[in-house]
Design a protein around this motif. Sequence first.
Motif, mmCIF file in Angstrom:
data_model
loop_
_atom_site.group_PDB
_atom_site.id
_atom_site.type_symbol
_atom_site.label_atom_id
_atom_site.label_comp_id
_atom_site.label_asym_id
_atom_site.label_seq_id
_atom_site.Cartn_x
_atom_site.Cartn_y
_atom_site.Cartn_z
ATOM 1 N N ASP A 14 -3.523 0.991 -1.129
ATOM 2 C CA ASP A 14 -3.797 -0.121 -0.228
ATOM 3 C C ASP A 14 -5.232 -0.573 -0.483
ATOM 4 O OD1 ASP A 14 -3.587 -1.842 2.127
ATOM 5 O OD2 ASP A 14 -4.847 -0.355 3.123
ATOM 6 N N CYS A 15 -5.566 -1.792 -0.051
ATOM 7 C CA CYS A 15 -6.931 -2.300 -0.261
ATOM 8 C C CYS A 15 -7.783 -2.198 1.002
ATOM 9 C CB CYS A 15 -6.888 -3.746 -0.742
ATOM 10 S SG CYS A 15 -8.531 -4.462 -1.024
ATOM 11 N N THR A 18 -8.862 1.066 2.924
ATOM 12 C CA THR A 18 -8.530 2.216 2.097
ATOM 13 C C THR A 18 -9.496 2.262 0.920
ATOM 14 O OG1 THR A 18 -6.178 2.184 2.727
ATOM 15 C CG2 THR A 18 -6.756 3.333 0.692
ATOM 16 N N SER A 111 -1.286 -5.036 -1.077
ATOM 17 C CA SER A 111 -1.943 -5.413 0.174
ATOM 18 C C SER A 111 -1.130 -6.443 0.943
ATOM 19 C CB SER A 111 -3.330 -5.982 -0.143
ATOM 20 O OG SER A 111 -3.998 -6.399 1.027
ATOM 21 N N ASN A 112 -1.352 -6.486 2.251
ATOM 22 C CA ASN A 112 -0.830 -7.561 3.089
ATOM 23 C C ASN A 112 -1.770 -8.761 3.118
ATOM 24 O OD1 ASN A 112 1.628 -6.579 3.825
ATOM 25 N ND2 ASN A 112 1.123 -6.168 5.966
ATOM 26 N N CYS A 137 0.299 -10.212 -0.374
ATOM 27 C CA CYS A 137 1.465 -10.599 0.411
ATOM 28 C C CYS A 137 2.169 -11.823 -0.165
ATOM 29 C CB CYS A 137 1.074 -10.855 1.862
ATOM 30 S SG CYS A 137 -0.148 -12.181 2.074
ATOM 31 N N LYS A 144 4.303 -5.657 4.140
ATOM 32 C CA LYS A 144 4.405 -4.358 4.813
ATOM 33 C C LYS A 144 4.612 -4.600 6.312
ATOM 34 C CE LYS A 144 0.705 -2.650 1.753
ATOM 35 N NZ LYS A 144 -0.640 -2.057 1.738
ATOM 36 N N TYR A 150 5.464 -2.313 -2.590
ATOM 37 C CA TYR A 150 5.405 -1.044 -3.311
ATOM 38 C C TYR A 150 6.449 -0.994 -4.420
ATOM 39 C CZ TYR A 150 1.795 1.328 -0.704
ATOM 40 O OH TYR A 150 0.570 1.703 -0.193
ATOM 41 N N ALA A 166 1.421 6.802 -3.098
ATOM 42 C CA ALA A 166 0.823 5.723 -2.313
ATOM 43 C C ALA A 166 -0.325 6.289 -1.495
ATOM 44 C CB ALA A 166 1.859 5.106 -1.380
ATOM 45 N N GLU A 168 -2.695 5.188 1.636
ATOM 46 C CA GLU A 168 -2.678 4.191 2.718
ATOM 47 C C GLU A 168 -3.434 4.694 3.937
ATOM 48 O OE1 GLU A 168 -1.625 1.277 3.713
ATOM 49 O OE2 GLU A 168 -0.244 0.521 2.190
ATOM 50 N N CYS A 170 -2.979 2.672 7.189
ATOM 51 C CA CYS A 170 -2.474 2.057 8.416
ATOM 52 C C CYS A 170 -0.964 2.263 8.561
ATOM 53 C CB CYS A 170 -2.819 0.572 8.466
ATOM 54 S SG CYS A 170 -1.895 -0.428 7.304
ATOM 55 N N GLY A 173 1.488 0.085 6.342
ATOM 56 C CA GLY A 173 1.476 0.464 4.938
ATOM 57 C C GLY A 173 2.133 1.804 4.684
#
Length: 217
Positions: A14-15, A18, A111-112, A137, A144, A150, A166, A168, A170, A173
Amino acid sequence: MTIRRAPRGAVVFDCDNTLVATLGAWERAYTALFAGCGRVFDPAVHLGGLVGMPLEPLGRALVTLLDRPGEHTALSARMVALLTANETRPMPYAVELIAALHGTRPLAVVSNTPRVIVRHYLTAVGLAQAFDAVLGCDDVAAPKPAPDVYRAACAILGVDPADAVAVEDCPSGLAAATRAGLFVVRVGATAVPADLAVANLGDPTLWRALGVPTAQS
């Protein structure tokens, strides 16, 4: 203590919060945007419906919220400008971990956040060249906690999700990665089940699970 070894096919990060410290960035940007249009941004009312939206639909949603017909492109561009204007910092140990992993297996970021903003963040903290794929996204049908991003990253990297890790921070995610079938590492204090839980990216437990040497090794 024996540490369960994570799969070695790929690592997908995740960005926001993270790899890159962006806590509160979206709320601050929305607050400034709304204020510029003579409105008050209320996170409790507005934020949930805007999360994980690509830039074009985001602009159209903002047109409705702000009553600015015909300005969807300008509004989304203003959000990008606000989100990329501030100093960006890596999360603790992010640079060190990515440096240790780089070249050992495929790496990706999912990422979202829209991809153009994710790429800006990664470039700002000096990590952009380390990744084989960067997805936002706007690259998938559903953000997510849907597993789409993913699964898409694993397809691009040429690995089965079961052979990927993965990382993450949150709940959305973590849910996405679990649904996609990856080995899931939870970073931070979020109380969501995961295959491995660590305090931060510098945790030696994480480094050992990923098979990279730590300073403590």
